[in-house]
Design a protein around this motif. Sequence first.
Motif, PDB file in Angstrom:
ATOM      1  N   ALA A  90       0.814  -1.108  -0.114  1.00 23.48           N
ATOM      2  CA  ALA A  90       0.081   0.116  -0.110  1.00 23.48           C
ATOM      3  C   ALA A  90       0.900   0.974  -0.060  1.00 23.48           C
ATOM      4  CB  ALA A  90      -0.926   0.100   1.322  1.00 23.48           C
ATOM      5  N   PHE A  91       1.101   1.962  -1.236  1.00 21.37           N
ATOM      6  CA  PHE A  91       1.606   3.219  -1.200  1.00 21.37           C
ATOM      7  C   PHE A  91       0.595   4.289  -0.790  1.00 21.37           C
ATOM      8  CE2 PHE A  91       4.637   1.576  -4.869  1.00 21.37           C
ATOM      9  CZ  PHE A  91       5.040   0.581  -3.941  1.00 21.37           C
ATOM     10  N   ALA A  92       0.834   5.653  -0.834  1.00 21.55           N
ATOM     11  CA  ALA A  92       0.115   6.495  -0.385  1.00 21.55           C
ATOM     12  C   ALA A  92      -1.553   6.518  -0.748  1.00 21.55           C
ATOM     13  CB  ALA A  92       0.652   8.021  -0.758  1.00 21.55           C
ATOM     14  N   GLU A  93      -1.547   6.514  -2.224  1.00 23.09           N
ATOM     15  CA  GLU A  93      -2.954   6.396  -2.691  1.00 23.09           C
ATOM     16  C   GLU A  93      -3.598   5.234  -2.141  1.00 23.09           C
ATOM     17  OE1 GLU A  93      -5.223   6.120  -6.926  1.00 23.09           O
ATOM     18  OE2 GLU A  93      -3.366   7.628  -6.685  1.00 23.09           O
ATOM     19  N   GLU A  94      -2.927   3.967  -1.993  1.00 22.85           N
ATOM     20  CA  GLU A  94      -3.630   2.883  -1.572  1.00 22.85           C
ATOM     21  C   GLU A  94      -3.766   2.965  -0.028  1.00 22.85           C
ATOM     22  OE1 GLU A  94      -2.160   2.398  -5.374  1.00 22.85           O
ATOM     23  OE2 GLU A  94      -0.794   2.762  -3.393  1.00 22.85           O
ATOM     24  N   LYS A  95      -3.091   3.684   0.975  1.00 25.38           N
ATOM     25  CA  LYS A  95      -3.383   3.798   2.015  1.00 25.38           C
ATOM     26  C   LYS A  95      -4.655   4.550   2.357  1.00 25.38           C
ATOM     27  CE  LYS A  95       1.517   3.303   3.786  1.00 25.38           C
ATOM     28  NZ  LYS A  95       1.241   2.090   4.638  1.00 25.38           N
ATOM     29  N   LEU A  96      -4.930   5.439   1.359  1.00 26.42           N
ATOM     30  CA  LEU A  96      -6.156   6.281   1.322  1.00 26.42           C
ATOM     31  C   LEU A  96      -7.352   5.248   1.196  1.00 26.42           C
ATOM     32  CD1 LEU A  96      -5.487   9.535  -0.766  1.00 26.42           C
ATOM     33  CD2 LEU A  96      -5.194   9.291   1.543  1.00 26.42           C
ATOM     34  N   GLN A  97      -7.006   4.140   0.373  1.00 24.34           N
ATOM     35  CA  GLN A  97      -8.041   2.958   0.283  1.00 24.34           C
ATOM     36  C   GLN A  97      -8.492   2.469   1.537  1.00 24.34           C
ATOM     37  OE1 GLN A  97      -6.812   1.253  -3.269  1.00 24.34           O
ATOM     38  NE2 GLN A  97      -6.852   3.074  -4.568  1.00 24.34           N
TER      39      GLN A  97
END
Length: 756
Positions: free
Chosen positions: A348-355
């Motif tokens: 999970a990179f930054a955008e995936e952490k938002l998810q």
Amino acid sequence: MKTSIIGYPRVGALRELKFASEKFFKGEISIDELHRTGADLRLAHWKIQQQNGIDYIPSNDFSFYDGVLDTACLLNIVPERYRALNLPPLATTFAMARGYQGPQGDVKALAMKKWYNTNYHYMVPEIDDSTRIRLTGTKLFDELLEAKQHQIATKPVLIGAFTLLKLAKYTGAKQADDFVQEATEAYAAVLAKLNELGAEWIQLDEPQLVTDLSPEDLALFAKLYSGILSAKGNVKVLVQTYFGDVRDCYQELQALPFDGIGIDFIEGKKSLALVRQYGFADDKVLFAGVVNGKNIWRNRFKSTLVLIQELRELARQVVISSSCSLLHVPYTLKHEAKLPEETKRHFAFAEEKLQEFAALKAILEQPDPYSSSYYQQNEELFNGSRLINNEAVQARTAALSEADFTKLPEFSERLAIQKSKFRLPPLPTTTIGSFPQTAEVRANRFSFKKGAISEEQYKQFNRDKIAECIALQEEIGLDVLVHGEYERNDMVEYFGECLEGFIFTENAWVQSYGTRCVKPPIVWGDISRSKPMTVEYSAYARSLTNKPMKGMLTGPVTILNWSFPREDIQLKDSALQIALAIRDEVLDLEANRIEIIQIDEAALREKLPLRQSDWQSEYLSWAIPAFRLVHSGVQAQTQIHTHMCYSQFSDIIRDIDAMDADVITFEASRSDLAIIDAINECGFQTEVGPGVYDIHSPRIPSVDELKQGLHRMLDKIDVAKLWVNPDCGLKTRGVTETWASLRHLVQAAREVRATL
């Protein structure tokens, strides 16, 4: 449940900010075009957070260079030498960050240091007795209004007053306590302006609170915030901490009239225990850092839900937050076309952490969270197997004995042998390793990776560059040469690509400082070396000269610290695995007549725990032995060098000496050479090379400037122990400035040498 992000990556999904900034520095685009790029990036970052339901979206976390520097400029902390340049505001900021050499004058950049225990670097604010801290800038408010224009409500983010004053460098008689009133009034003015603009929250970042705090520190914090909070009006104030726990000030935070307190439950070892022991004030919101902002592995919802549910019993109001800014992870997995889907699903990179925030929010809204499809899919991922173990590697590590970490003969005997062998002049000159990675060099590597040229064409280009580099070093008169590292994309990524156990990305860039981005490898499994990594080019370079040639390696601690580590084994175990792999390379270099070998530990201090009581037990007890393991098998005449970034080593100088290298070079040109005093106080045995000029700036130092620096060093260091070198590798510098600076360095050393 509501969700909050402490900060978001600035450089863009494909490093748009880096490329625009570099074009601006070269005069290829206008300042208006650079500002447009910044506005486009900010809007994209706000929108992606809004789309994922983040309730507290940060603004003013964007910066063209560094957030601490932005805070200093906002509050009028701009030394007179930069004001005297009479440059536009952003150009003044860049002069403070990069130095300036042009028609308006010639000034060095501010000092730059590591941001706590990360690979990010901040610019050190400089305060003299004439400094007047007051609100003069508008960036904080401009970005709040900019977001509002797009119908996005944000919480402005600002470095807190306590952290700002503690991180600043004081160049006069006045110290932090002398600026309390001014700082209080400046921050009160910020709150007044936010009230006027209708902001609901402000986030004041106070990471200094997770370090060891003295009674004087606590008094300073209380004095600052008693005044600041008395003027807050309707705007709510979140004091945000990260990178550890607030054990020294937890009750003080509860007593002060903050509206929210941000606590790190990932790196904060005692955070949960503190809330359990003392409870949490009913009139405050707990911003709980439960999603790791530093590492790239998926969050295990099972563990996080247990933690959140307990916190909801202990605190009346809980917000799910990142543990720190997402600045420290890559932007998105979307542009990783080469990684298999089965591999990517673990990250999970930054955008995936938002998810992940959105998923956690959805799970917690269910009557039975554990029946949620999000939860079930997450458990399936964590219950699977990644097949990562290598029994041979584990057996080799387990078989290590004390003798494997001890180099013989002892230093004094080795020193005599090496002096006799190399017969170098006093003040021997060298570089740290890398030479400029020009567009031509990068194009050659890119063409080979894409299959556009053959391996032999790729290698011949590198050999030609090495020959050119050796000839130029000999022509200007350097004493110990390097091959230039034209084959290497990065000092860590290159070695990771040569080792088993790492995996790599295409676009997982993370900002290190300014426009400098790195692409950390990912430690996927057990690590080993299957073939030589550097011998071919180093041996070729050795064949071109009669001067000593340094083989260039990266040390195990730096490789680990500048990678995304596994979370299923201890860091110590990974470090020892890497150390054994690098040890094999050291012995191969030695067998190929490379008689000086530099093993860089640029990031040694980076993961040093923020609390001194944890240094030995959690880090130094394995980090120092890991380095010794790398070089303990070489012969006495093989000289071992190492390099360390930045000079914040005075408090661990004895541990550094215990690394048992023969020569250590430090990044020191932006410091006041305090490291030398520490070296002398502890009887440091290793020869040293404090950097004599700053490679993070395009400035070309004059011969007189370099001579003055050498004379200051010789006032404190025995000439027999002093080496002359730049601060760091020259990879990021331009060709013209590099060779001009090195010519001046050699000339300065010769002129000083002649006076001895």
